[in-house]
Design a protein around this motif. Sequence first.
Motif, short mmCIF file in Angstrom:
data_model
loop_
_atom_site.label_atom_id
_atom_site.label_comp_id
_atom_site.label_asym_id
_atom_site.label_seq_id
_atom_site.Cartn_x
_atom_site.Cartn_y
_atom_site.Cartn_z
N SER A 74 0.84 -1.19 0.00
CA SER A 74 0.00 0.00 0.00
C SER A 74 0.88 1.24 0.00
O SER A 74 2.09 1.17 0.25
N GLY A 75 0.26 2.39 -0.25
CA GLY A 75 1.03 3.63 -0.23
C GLY A 75 1.67 3.89 1.12
O GLY A 75 2.81 4.32 1.21
N THR A 123 2.85 12.62 3.68
CA THR A 123 1.52 11.99 3.61
C THR A 123 0.67 12.52 2.47
O THR A 123 -0.47 12.10 2.32
N SER A 124 1.21 13.42 1.65
CA SER A 124 0.37 14.07 0.65
C SER A 124 -0.10 13.12 -0.45
O SER A 124 -1.12 13.37 -1.10
N LEU A 179 -0.98 10.01 0.10
CA LEU A 179 -1.66 8.91 0.77
C LEU A 179 -3.13 9.20 0.98
O LEU A 179 -3.54 10.34 1.19
N ASP A 180 -3.94 8.14 0.96
CA ASP A 180 -5.33 8.26 1.36
C ASP A 180 -5.38 8.56 2.85
O ASP A 180 -4.47 8.18 3.60
N PRO A 181 -6.43 9.22 3.31
CA PRO A 181 -6.51 9.60 4.73
C PRO A 181 -6.32 8.44 5.69
O PRO A 181 -5.68 8.59 6.74
N GLU A 182 -6.82 7.24 5.34
CA GLU A 182 -6.71 6.12 6.27
C GLU A 182 -5.29 5.59 6.38
O GLU A 182 -4.96 4.87 7.33
N LEU A 183 -4.42 5.93 5.41
CA LEU A 183 -3.04 5.47 5.45
C LEU A 183 -2.11 6.52 6.07
O LEU A 183 -0.97 6.21 6.41
N THR A 184 -2.60 7.73 6.20
CA THR A 184 -1.78 8.82 6.73
C THR A 184 -1.32 8.54 8.16
O THR A 184 -0.16 8.77 8.52
#
Length: 262
Positions: A157-158, A183-184, A186-191
């Motif tokens: 994943s990212g 984190t830019s 990345l999806d919010p859940e991966l941040t």
Amino acid sequence: MAYFEVTNITKSFGKTEVLRGIDFSMEQGEVVAIIGSSGSGKTTLLRCLNFLETADTGSITIDGTAVFDATTFPSMKDADIRNMRLHFGLVFQSFNLFPQYTVLENVTLAPMLRAKEGKPDKAALKEKAEQIKSEALSLIAKVGLSEKISSYPCELSGGQQQRVAIARALALSPEILCFDEPTSALDPELTGEVLKVIRDLKSDGRTMIVVTHEMEFAKNVADKIIFMADGVIEEMGTPEQVFDHPVSPVTQAFLSKSLESF
């Protein structure tokens, strides 16, 4: 004298002044968050600190030793410039992992290339390779990816790719670890998983510079906030000073928009 000092860094591209005299310092173990609108010069500053761009003027000092001086830089040899870069680790916003290499290979690649310099004998190189592998496995475990050492970037994943990128940046034991909007992409859940790793590094006493748009993270984790606008440091201070009591109208305007959903 501060552990890390940046003095009068300027940078222009053609007639466009991107950095217009940047001065700041930090102590060992401090975390500095750099915030500001797009185009304010944040990424260019980070690239100058890592020598991916060459500042037009200024100097950079670590622990009393000058690692960059614009007046002498043009005459420096390539080997000396590579050695200067070793003071810094950089985590890019787009990961920049090598797709053809596994997680373990991505983390060990730079240390192995470094170990081969000077053409050591086979026995010494083998011993060094084992040490590098052991240290890489520890770093990969630190970012929570021990089960992924044989995976390729396309299988991650990212958030996992960014954690590998952090382990890779740590592999050469830099004095200063830099993050460019980590984190830019990345999806919010991966941040959250990436920010947790950075928090853990702060707990370990790592000296870090983080360019970020995550205002809550900057306020809660950074020791010092730098707000940049139009190529200058518009405001600098503790999170409480900058976020709760900004002096500059430019800072106030930026934060009023950025913190609407804070």
